[in-house]
Motif scaffolding. Structure first.
Motif, mmCIF file in Angstrom:
data_model
loop_
_atom_site.group_PDB
_atom_site.id
_atom_site.type_symbol
_atom_site.label_atom_id
_atom_site.label_comp_id
_atom_site.label_asym_id
_atom_site.label_seq_id
_atom_site.Cartn_x
_atom_site.Cartn_y
_atom_site.Cartn_z
ATOM 1 N N ILE A 149 16.273 -11.501 -66.255
ATOM 2 C CA ILE A 149 17.435 -12.415 -65.906
ATOM 3 C C ILE A 149 18.081 -11.915 -64.719
ATOM 4 C CG2 ILE A 149 19.410 -13.570 -66.847
ATOM 5 C CD1 ILE A 149 17.940 -13.788 -69.416
ATOM 6 N N HIS A 150 17.980 -12.533 -63.539
ATOM 7 C CA HIS A 150 18.718 -11.912 -62.362
ATOM 8 C C HIS A 150 19.602 -12.971 -61.937
ATOM 9 C CE1 HIS A 150 16.075 -8.497 -62.578
ATOM 10 N NE2 HIS A 150 15.279 -8.729 -61.591
ATOM 11 N N ILE A 151 20.775 -12.844 -61.986
ATOM 12 C CA ILE A 151 21.889 -13.689 -61.554
ATOM 13 C C ILE A 151 22.376 -13.752 -60.132
ATOM 14 C CG2 ILE A 151 23.859 -15.039 -62.211
ATOM 15 C CD1 ILE A 151 21.663 -15.245 -64.449
ATOM 16 N N GLY A 152 22.168 -14.762 -59.308
ATOM 17 C CA GLY A 152 22.623 -14.754 -57.969
ATOM 18 C C GLY A 152 23.896 -15.370 -57.968
ATOM 19 N N PRO A 189 24.536 -12.217 -53.318
ATOM 20 C CA PRO A 189 24.072 -11.015 -53.796
ATOM 21 C C PRO A 189 23.721 -11.361 -55.299
ATOM 22 C CG PRO A 189 26.477 -11.224 -53.739
ATOM 23 C CD PRO A 189 26.087 -12.578 -52.852
ATOM 24 N N VAL A 190 22.662 -10.265 -55.875
ATOM 25 C CA VAL A 190 22.207 -10.534 -57.306
ATOM 26 C C VAL A 190 22.469 -9.599 -58.127
ATOM 27 C CG1 VAL A 190 19.900 -10.917 -58.307
ATOM 28 C CG2 VAL A 190 20.221 -11.980 -56.019
ATOM 29 N N ILE A 191 23.000 -10.094 -59.285
ATOM 30 C CA ILE A 191 23.264 -9.086 -60.350
ATOM 31 C C ILE A 191 21.951 -9.106 -61.389
ATOM 32 C CG2 ILE A 191 24.702 -8.416 -62.345
ATOM 33 C CD1 ILE A 191 26.177 -8.881 -59.509
ATOM 34 N N ASP A 233 31.714 -4.941 -55.861
ATOM 35 C CA ASP A 233 31.209 -3.972 -54.882
ATOM 36 C C ASP A 233 30.325 -4.911 -54.018
ATOM 37 O OD1 ASP A 233 30.021 -1.571 -53.699
ATOM 38 O OD2 ASP A 233 28.397 -2.286 -54.577
ATOM 39 N N LYS A 234 29.437 -6.087 -54.623
ATOM 40 C CA LYS A 234 28.488 -6.606 -53.700
ATOM 41 C C LYS A 234 29.167 -7.462 -52.820
ATOM 42 C CE LYS A 234 24.412 -5.509 -56.220
ATOM 43 N NZ LYS A 234 23.244 -5.896 -57.146
ATOM 44 N N VAL A 235 30.190 -8.082 -53.490
ATOM 45 C CA VAL A 235 31.081 -9.022 -52.690
ATOM 46 C C VAL A 235 31.676 -8.479 -51.582
ATOM 47 C CG1 VAL A 235 33.069 -10.703 -52.582
ATOM 48 C CG2 VAL A 235 31.404 -10.916 -54.544
ATOM 49 N N LEU A 236 32.452 -7.326 -51.650
ATOM 50 C CA LEU A 236 32.976 -6.671 -50.466
ATOM 51 C C LEU A 236 31.875 -6.296 -49.399
ATOM 52 C CD1 LEU A 236 35.345 -4.283 -52.500
ATOM 53 C CD2 LEU A 236 35.848 -6.205 -50.837
ATOM 54 N N ARG A 237 30.894 -5.863 -49.787
ATOM 55 C CA ARG A 237 29.622 -5.416 -48.871
ATOM 56 C C ARG A 237 29.061 -6.787 -48.019
ATOM 57 N NH1 ARG A 237 25.428 -2.845 -50.739
ATOM 58 N NH2 ARG A 237 26.073 -2.892 -52.789
ATOM 59 N N SER A 238 28.928 -7.704 -48.934
ATOM 60 C CA SER A 238 28.463 -8.822 -48.247
ATOM 61 C C SER A 238 29.538 -9.326 -47.261
ATOM 62 C CB SER A 238 28.295 -10.221 -49.496
ATOM 63 O OG SER A 238 27.280 -9.724 -50.502
ATOM 64 N N GLN A 294 22.224 -4.857 -48.584
ATOM 65 C CA GLN A 294 20.768 -4.674 -48.125
ATOM 66 C C GLN A 294 20.109 -5.645 -48.677
ATOM 67 O OE1 GLN A 294 19.921 -1.910 -46.305
ATOM 68 N NE2 GLN A 294 22.046 -1.481 -46.336
ATOM 69 N N PRO A 295 19.037 -6.072 -47.924
ATOM 70 C CA PRO A 295 18.237 -7.106 -48.117
ATOM 71 C C PRO A 295 17.701 -7.302 -49.654
ATOM 72 C CG PRO A 295 17.562 -6.469 -45.925
ATOM 73 C CD PRO A 295 18.563 -5.375 -46.618
ATOM 74 N N GLU A 296 17.352 -6.217 -50.150
ATOM 75 C CA GLU A 296 16.782 -6.326 -51.538
ATOM 76 C C GLU A 296 18.046 -6.616 -52.459
ATOM 77 O OE1 GLU A 296 17.621 -1.767 -50.387
ATOM 78 O OE2 GLU A 296 16.893 -3.496 -49.404
ATOM 79 N N GLU A 297 19.062 -6.443 -52.066
ATOM 80 C CA GLU A 297 20.449 -6.794 -53.076
ATOM 81 C C GLU A 297 20.627 -8.385 -52.892
ATOM 82 O OE1 GLU A 297 23.397 -3.371 -53.401
ATOM 83 O OE2 GLU A 297 22.843 -3.760 -51.220
ATOM 84 N N ILE A 298 19.977 -8.957 -52.069
ATOM 85 C CA ILE A 298 20.016 -10.671 -52.088
ATOM 86 C C ILE A 298 18.723 -11.323 -52.334
ATOM 87 C CG2 ILE A 298 22.173 -10.461 -50.590
ATOM 88 C CD1 ILE A 298 20.411 -10.963 -48.189
#
Length: 376
Positions: free
Chosen positions: A240-243, A255-257, A274-279, A285-289
């Protein structure tokens, strides 16, 4: 010996890249592992690390310009090395490429004099050949645009173009339908308040964190929602990967949790921040989205009561979350003041029928109206 550095393919779908910033200038020494430039792809802005050492002798594309994958980006060699023959060969190859475009001699001469790139001109002659009137027409249209008062244009970024392609494909390939529901949010507000009372300022839990955890727990109960469609089969995801839809300057990024059902609220909260700030700074990174199985889009912070979203393919559903609003509600046959949050589930009708979608919404509603249950 001088080595040509080409525009790299930094993601599996990247066709062209834009140089956002050069970290070196002509004449600078570079070493293997140095970040030569920041390059915007169709997904994110990434650091381009070189694998050679020497001196930067030539830059093939300016900051802010876009070129295709495998086009010349730079030349690196030793100090004082003569690379004129290499540059001449590059220009020759470019000219030969341009000559593949059918264009009359007078039209080609006019385009060169005016400074028009013939790749942008649509030919009206036989077999699409560019003729004199095509150059004149192109110049006239561009001149009119330049003279237009108060008219501004913004060139599409690689990310914006990819978003447009993705959303257009999703909207017109997946038959969307929508399920609307209301959440009584009094307990949700109290639950968050009690949690945050025990946490430090740096560890505050948001409503969105709780929603994502509830969405993940609901997907565990309804694995037939955690699926993808392709032309041959339905893929039931074991994870279960939540975007999480995030607005950035160029549009939207998700970004994906990953394995959200297995993470605590605090872990989800820290990861999202963390991912919102870096987005937003284009450092994700591509693998994180990639590889989301379900997406949440929350506009509650903008006081939007309700809305619908386009499915983020290859997901087959997306949850749209509105703001928590004070409204009159009926409890025990009496009208009282309460807090209501409206949600909308967009579904791909090829896979998720109305009953399946409704059952999922029912489970999600139960979790959000009694949020202590998401912890068990």
């Amino acid at each position: 010996m001088a080595e040509i550095i080409y525009m790299p393919q930094l993601s599996d779908t990247m066709k062209e890249g834009t140089v956002i910033k050069w970290n070196k200038k002509i004449g600078d020494k570079v070493s293997e592992g140095d970040i030569l430039a920041e390059i915007e792809t169709d997904k994110a802005t990434q650091d381009f690390e070189i694998d050679v050492s020497g001196v930067l002798l030539f830059i093939g594309i300016k900051e802010g310009e876009t070129t295709r994958v495998n086009d010349v980006l730079a030349i690196i060699g030793y100090e004082g090395e003569d690379i004129n023959h290499i540059i001449s060969e590059l220009h020759k190859n470019k000219e030969e490429k341009n000559q593949k475009i059918f264009i009359s001699p007078i039209a080609k001469k006019m385009a060169k004099k005016i400074g028009i790139s013939i790749e942008n001109v649509q030919g009206s002659g036989e077999y699409g050949r560019i003729v004199k009137k095509d150059i004149e027409s192109y110049e006239k249209i561009n001149l009119k645009e330049k003279k237009g008062k108060n008219q501004k244009t913004i060139v599409h970024s690689s990310i914006r173009k990819k978003i447009a392609e993705h959303l257009t494909y999703s909207k017109f390939s997946a038959p969307h339908y929508y399920l609307f529901s209301e959440i009584y949010a009094d307990k949700l507000i109290e639950f968050r308040k009690n949690l945050n009372h025990k946490l430090s300022l740096e560890e505050k839990i948001s409503f969105n964190d709780i929603i994502i955890k509830a969405v993940a727990q609901s997907l565990k109960k309804h694995p037939d929602i955690n699926v993808s469609w392709n032309d041959e089969k339905i893929i039931i995801h074991p994870h279960i990967h939540i975007g999480v839809a995030v607005a950035i300057q160029d549009g939207l990024i998700v970004p994906v949790i990953k394995n959200a059902d297995q993470k605590s609220l605090l872990q989800i909260s820290k990861e999202i921040r963390d991912k919102v700030l870096r987005s937003k700074s284009k450092k994700i990174q591509p693998e994180e989205i990639e590889n989301s199985t379900f997406t949440v889009s929350n506009l509650g912070m903008y006081e939007i009561e309700s809305f619908t979203s386009i499915i983020n393919t290859p997901n087959t559903s997306i949850l749209s979350v509105g703001s928590i609003m004070v409204r009159p509600v009926v409890k025990n046959y009496k009208i009282e003041i309460g807090n209501i949050m409206k949600i909308t589930l967009s579904c791909d009708h090829r896979i998720i029928d109305g009953v399946k979608g409704s059952q999922y919404i029912h489970s999600l509603k139960n979790f959000l109206e009694d949020p202590i249950t998401i912890l068990f």
